[in-house]
Design a protein around this motif. Sequence first.
Motif, PDB file in Angstrom:
ATOM      1  N   VAL A 168     -29.429  46.139  54.210  1.00 13.45           N
ATOM      2  CA  VAL A 168     -28.850  47.464  54.444  1.00 13.45           C
ATOM      3  C   VAL A 168     -30.010  48.409  54.789  1.00 13.45           C
ATOM      4  CG1 VAL A 168     -27.390  49.277  53.485  1.00 13.45           C
ATOM      5  CG2 VAL A 168     -27.046  46.908  52.757  1.00 13.45           C
ATOM      6  N   ILE A 169     -29.990  48.895  56.028  1.00 13.71           N
ATOM      7  CA  ILE A 169     -31.197  49.551  56.561  1.00 13.71           C
ATOM      8  C   ILE A 169     -30.943  50.969  57.057  1.00 13.71           C
ATOM      9  CG2 ILE A 169     -32.957  49.387  58.380  1.00 13.71           C
ATOM     10  CD1 ILE A 169     -32.117  46.335  58.528  1.00 13.71           C
ATOM     11  N   ASP A 170     -31.755  51.909  56.576  1.00  8.40           N
ATOM     12  CA  ASP A 170     -31.843  53.207  57.245  1.00  8.40           C
ATOM     13  C   ASP A 170     -33.236  53.276  57.863  1.00  8.40           C
ATOM     14  OD1 ASP A 170     -31.935  55.753  58.161  1.00  8.40           O
ATOM     15  OD2 ASP A 170     -30.887  56.621  56.453  1.00  8.40           O
ATOM     16  N   PRO A 171     -33.323  53.171  59.199  1.00 13.32           N
ATOM     17  CA  PRO A 171     -34.641  53.083  59.847  1.00 13.32           C
ATOM     18  C   PRO A 171     -35.412  54.390  59.830  1.00 13.32           C
ATOM     19  CG  PRO A 171     -32.912  53.253  61.501  1.00 13.32           C
ATOM     20  CD  PRO A 171     -32.216  53.128  60.166  1.00 13.32           C
ATOM     21  N   LEU A 172     -34.684  55.506  59.613  1.00 15.70           N
ATOM     22  CA  LEU A 172     -35.335  56.824  59.529  1.00 15.70           C
ATOM     23  C   LEU A 172     -34.401  57.741  58.751  1.00 15.70           C
ATOM     24  CD1 LEU A 172     -37.202  59.188  60.152  1.00 15.70           C
ATOM     25  CD2 LEU A 172     -36.538  59.074  62.541  1.00 15.70           C
ATOM     26  N   ASP A 173     -34.654  57.860  57.461  1.00 15.50           N
ATOM     27  CA  ASP A 173     -33.837  58.742  56.642  1.00 15.50           C
ATOM     28  C   ASP A 173     -34.541  60.097  56.579  1.00 15.50           C
ATOM     29  OD1 ASP A 173     -31.620  59.341  54.909  1.00 15.50           O
ATOM     30  OD2 ASP A 173     -33.116  59.471  53.326  1.00 15.50           O
ATOM     31  N   GLY A 174     -33.835  61.115  57.046  1.00 18.82           N
ATOM     32  CA  GLY A 174     -34.450  62.432  57.190  1.00 18.82           C
ATOM     33  C   GLY A 174     -34.730  62.698  58.660  1.00 18.82           C
ATOM     34  N   THR A 175     -33.820  62.238  59.495  1.00 16.00           N
ATOM     35  CA  THR A 175     -34.016  62.371  60.951  1.00 16.00           C
ATOM     36  C   THR A 175     -34.164  63.834  61.388  1.00 16.00           C
ATOM     37  OG1 THR A 175     -32.690  60.382  61.284  1.00 16.00           O
ATOM     38  CG2 THR A 175     -33.014  61.768  63.197  1.00 16.00           C
ATOM     39  N   VAL A 176     -33.359  64.704  60.797  1.00 17.23           N
ATOM     40  CA  VAL A 176     -33.428  66.111  61.221  1.00 17.23           C
ATOM     41  C   VAL A 176     -34.787  66.708  60.832  1.00 17.23           C
ATOM     42  CG1 VAL A 176     -32.384  68.399  61.004  1.00 17.23           C
ATOM     43  CG2 VAL A 176     -30.919  66.390  61.200  1.00 17.23           C
ATOM     44  N   ASN A 177     -35.264  66.378  59.611  1.00 18.20           N
ATOM     45  CA  ASN A 177     -36.614  66.812  59.212  1.00 18.20           C
ATOM     46  C   ASN A 177     -37.634  66.349  60.249  1.00 18.20           C
ATOM     47  OD1 ASN A 177     -35.698  67.901  56.825  1.00 18.20           O
ATOM     48  ND2 ASN A 177     -36.447  66.253  55.508  1.00 18.20           N
ATOM     49  N   PHE A 178     -37.595  65.058  60.552  1.00 14.60           N
ATOM     50  CA  PHE A 178     -38.529  64.429  61.505  1.00 14.60           C
ATOM     51  C   PHE A 178     -38.503  65.177  62.841  1.00 14.60           C
ATOM     52  CE2 PHE A 178     -39.702  61.416  64.780  1.00 14.60           C
ATOM     53  CZ  PHE A 178     -40.644  60.565  64.224  1.00 14.60           C
ATOM     54  N   SER A 179     -37.305  65.500  63.297  1.00 13.81           N
ATOM     55  CA  SER A 179     -37.160  66.128  64.625  1.00 13.81           C
ATOM     56  C   SER A 179     -37.772  67.529  64.656  1.00 13.81           C
ATOM     57  CB  SER A 179     -35.687  66.176  65.044  1.00 13.81           C
ATOM     58  OG  SER A 179     -35.011  67.161  64.292  1.00 13.81           O
ATOM     59  N   HIS A 180     -37.917  68.138  63.465  1.00 12.79           N
ATOM     60  CA  HIS A 180     -38.532  69.476  63.392  1.00 12.79           C
ATOM     61  C   HIS A 180     -40.027  69.403  63.069  1.00 12.79           C
ATOM     62  CE1 HIS A 180     -35.007  72.264  63.510  1.00 12.79           C
ATOM     63  NE2 HIS A 180     -34.370  71.141  63.237  1.00 12.79           N
ATOM     64  N   GLY A 181     -40.558  68.178  62.925  1.00 13.56           N
ATOM     65  CA  GLY A 181     -41.966  68.028  62.545  1.00 13.56           C
ATOM     66  C   GLY A 181     -42.176  68.193  61.045  1.00 13.56           C
ATOM     67  N   HIS A 182     -41.078  68.228  60.277  1.00 15.76           N
ATOM     68  CA  HIS A 182     -41.149  68.409  58.813  1.00 15.76           C
ATOM     69  C   HIS A 182     -41.550  67.066  58.176  1.00 15.76           C
ATOM     70  CE1 HIS A 182     -39.898  70.448  55.100  1.00 15.76           C
ATOM     71  NE2 HIS A 182     -39.397  69.283  54.721  1.00 15.76           N
ATOM     72  N   PRO A 183     -42.580  67.056  57.310  1.00 12.51           N
ATOM     73  CA  PRO A 183     -43.147  65.776  56.863  1.00 12.51           C
ATOM     74  C   PRO A 183     -42.394  65.100  55.721  1.00 12.51           C
ATOM     75  CG  PRO A 183     -44.387  67.570  55.927  1.00 12.51           C
ATOM     76  CD  PRO A 183     -43.321  68.208  56.771  1.00 12.51           C
ATOM     77  N   HIS A 184     -41.081  65.090  55.752  1.00 16.17           N
ATOM     78  CA  HIS A 184     -40.325  64.503  54.639  1.00 16.17           C
ATOM     79  C   HIS A 184     -39.249  63.585  55.215  1.00 16.17           C
ATOM     80  CE1 HIS A 184     -39.512  64.535  50.339  1.00 16.17           C
ATOM     81  NE2 HIS A 184     -38.230  64.537  50.612  1.00 16.17           N
ATOM     82  N   PHE A 185     -39.604  62.329  55.372  1.00 19.04           N
ATOM     83  CA  PHE A 185     -38.681  61.332  55.910  1.00 19.04           C
ATOM     84  C   PHE A 185     -39.178  59.970  55.457  1.00 19.04           C
ATOM     85  CE2 PHE A 185     -41.954  62.319  59.024  1.00 19.04           C
ATOM     86  CZ  PHE A 185     -42.442  61.067  59.372  1.00 19.04           C
TER      87      PHE A 185
END
Length: 252
Positions: free
Chosen positions: A87-104
Amino acid sequence: MTKKSLKLNSVLLTAKEAAKSSGEILREMWKTSSFEVVQTTAHDVKLSADLKSEKNIIEIINKKFPEDKVLAEESGGKKKNEKGLWVIDPLDGTVNFSHGHPHFCISIAWQLAGETLVGVIYDPVRDELFSAVKGRGAFCNNKKISVSKIYEIGGAMITTGFGAYLLESDSADELKKLSKTAQKIRISGSAALDLVYVASGRVDAYIESQIFLWDIAAGALIVEEAGGVCWLTEKENGAYYSCVATNNLVDC
Ligand code: LIP
């Protein structure tokens, strides 16, 4: 060592390898902002980073466990109760990531007949690898972790997340109540990191009313192995879940 125990060791090694490998990919894409927006939906976004990370994880798993099944955020599907299910989430915190926010992070769980036996969550920015195997404790970078000892709700820091339609649901009222009793409520944007923060005593509880299995499967095991509790309630025949995880002391 039993056959099952050997299998779990090998699943753990593969999950760690896949999480670290995709972690490198994500860290680089995040640092250089070299990703594209593939799809935008209400309150959410899908990035080329999600797709690249997922493809890489599945390739690594398929090489080692070709007979196992995969349930992953980007490929979707409705598998459960399989003999071996990743069971895989390849990027949890996608919206953070898209804003450059370092929490994913990356979240990978392995289930046998619906029960999570291995969980790995990797935060590539802080280089923290959380892991657990059922019955063997929980670890961060191979160091044992445990939940906090806070027992009064007034002293507790609680994390939550907002699904797309939370404000229309009853849980908005529950959160409103909690905001009056808890010390603080935080919204981090990554359910998987919220769970491992409960497991490592950085927060005391996490609640979310509409969350997918890939966001929480690995983290739920890590919380339990760190001495906490995690209640997952299946909604709409497994389409999504509600999740309450605590240090087994605070009541929320
Ligand atoms: C996100 C979660 C977050 C939740 C969002 C979303 P994604 O996962 O981790 O806590 O509130 O609705 O599901 O989409 O970034 O993997």
